[in-house]
Design a protein around this motif. Structure first.
Motif, short mmCIF file in Angstrom:
data_model
loop_
_atom_site.label_atom_id
_atom_site.label_comp_id
_atom_site.label_asym_id
_atom_site.label_seq_id
_atom_site.Cartn_x
_atom_site.Cartn_y
_atom_site.Cartn_z
N GLU A 78 11.51 -0.27 2.97
CA GLU A 78 10.38 -0.68 2.14
C GLU A 78 9.05 -0.36 2.82
O GLU A 78 8.14 0.21 2.22
CB GLU A 78 10.48 -2.19 1.87
N VAL A 79 8.95 -0.69 4.11
CA VAL A 79 7.72 -0.46 4.86
C VAL A 79 7.46 1.04 5.01
O VAL A 79 6.35 1.51 4.78
CB VAL A 79 7.79 -1.15 6.24
N LEU A 80 8.48 1.79 5.39
CA LEU A 80 8.30 3.23 5.56
C LEU A 80 8.03 3.93 4.23
O LEU A 80 7.30 4.91 4.18
CB LEU A 80 9.52 3.84 6.25
N GLY A 81 8.59 3.40 3.15
CA GLY A 81 8.31 3.96 1.82
C GLY A 81 6.86 3.78 1.42
O GLY A 81 6.25 4.67 0.84
N VAL A 82 6.29 2.64 1.75
CA VAL A 82 4.89 2.37 1.44
C VAL A 82 3.98 3.31 2.22
O VAL A 82 3.00 3.83 1.69
CB VAL A 82 4.53 0.89 1.75
N VAL A 83 4.31 3.57 3.48
CA VAL A 83 3.49 4.43 4.33
C VAL A 83 3.41 5.85 3.77
O VAL A 83 2.38 6.50 3.85
CB VAL A 83 4.04 4.45 5.77
N SER A 84 4.49 6.31 3.15
CA SER A 84 4.51 7.69 2.65
C SER A 84 3.81 7.84 1.30
O SER A 84 3.60 8.95 0.85
CB SER A 84 5.95 8.19 2.55
N GLU A 85 3.44 6.74 0.66
CA GLU A 85 2.77 6.81 -0.64
C GLU A 85 1.27 6.64 -0.48
O GLU A 85 0.79 5.59 -0.08
CB GLU A 85 3.31 5.73 -1.58
N GLN A 86 0.53 7.69 -0.80
CA GLN A 86 -0.93 7.66 -0.66
C GLN A 86 -1.57 6.60 -1.55
O GLN A 86 -2.64 6.09 -1.23
CB GLN A 86 -1.51 9.03 -0.99
N LYS A 87 -0.92 6.25 -2.63
CA LYS A 87 -1.46 5.23 -3.53
C LYS A 87 -1.60 3.88 -2.84
O LYS A 87 -2.55 3.15 -3.06
CB LYS A 87 -0.54 5.10 -4.76
N TYR A 88 -0.65 3.55 -1.99
CA TYR A 88 -0.64 2.24 -1.33
C TYR A 88 -1.15 2.29 0.11
O TYR A 88 -1.60 1.28 0.64
CB TYR A 88 0.78 1.66 -1.34
N PHE A 89 -1.04 3.43 0.75
CA PHE A 89 -1.42 3.54 2.15
C PHE A 89 -2.35 4.74 2.30
O PHE A 89 -2.04 5.73 2.95
CB PHE A 89 -0.15 3.72 3.01
N HIS A 90 -3.52 4.63 1.68
CA HIS A 90 -4.46 5.74 1.69
C HIS A 90 -5.11 5.86 3.07
O HIS A 90 -4.82 5.09 3.99
CB HIS A 90 -5.49 5.63 0.58
N LYS A 91 -6.01 6.81 3.20
CA LYS A 91 -6.58 7.16 4.50
C LYS A 91 -7.26 5.97 5.19
O LYS A 91 -7.17 5.81 6.40
CB LYS A 91 -7.57 8.31 4.32
#
Length: 196
Positions: A78-91
């Motif tokens: 779950e955590v690693l999936g969030v990191v790869s999505e720019q929508k949730y973990f932007h710059k």
């Protein structure tokens, strides 16, 4: 045989007028509504995972991130999936995360906290100068892992996994991936890990 048959007038009264007047569009609208509710729940879960990740490094304790990524509740995916999505973990979130993680990582590396205490030379417990040096003769006969060094290594591993997933997310989002798209904070964490 005819005694068990239901008369047509009674059968039609058992079917409600709602079921008869229901259109395929109504089913599609209901399905769309359910999908939107599911997406809202997924968004909330992903935002919570992102916030937990940021909180873990901003607390300044390596154990928080280690527990979040490697605990038995299986939040790693779950955590690693969030990191790869720019929508949730932007710059902006990435810079915040890697700035905090970089400080902790630099401290771990400078103090050699990832090396078990049994690998250090100290014949005399009062000899502070030699107690923080690795043996010049080579490693001791037996190096026993300890809790602190294991936590430090797991923190380093979590950081490397998060960098990999973040960069994978950047490359899948844009085919024209540029090196200057990587912020200084991310690059410094990757460089620290590479040097070790």
């Amino acid at each position: 045989e005819k005694k068990n048959a239901i008369p047509l007038n009674k059968l039609s009264s058992q079917v409600s007028s709602d079921e008869i007047s229901r259109k395929p569009e109504d089913d599609q609208a209901e399905h769309t509504e359910q999908s939107e509710m599911q997406e809202t729940n997924d968004d909330a879960e992903k935002k919570k995972a992102r916030n937990d990740l940021l909180q873990a490094v901003e607390e300044g304790a390596a154990g928080s991130l280690v527990n979040l990524v490697f605990n038995k509740s299986c939040r790693k995916a779950e955590v690693l999936g969030v990191v790869s999505e720019q929508k949730y973990f932007h710059k902006g979130y990435a810079r915040r995360f890697f700035a905090a993680a970089g400080e902790m990582l630099e401290s771990i590396i400078n103090e050699e906290a990832y090396v078990p205490a049994s690998a250090f030379v100290s014949d005399d417990e009062n000899d502070i100068e030699n107690s923080n040096r690795l043996s010049e003769k080579g490693p001791p006969e037996e190096i026993v892992p300890d809790e602190d060094s294991t936590e430090a290594l797991l923190f380093m591993r979590a950081c490397s996994m998060i960098i990999c997933r973040y960069l994978e997310g950047m490359t899948t989002k844009s085919q024209s991936f540029r090196e200057n798209a990587i912020s200084e904070e991310i690059f410094s964490v990757a460089e620290l890990l590479h040097d070790v």
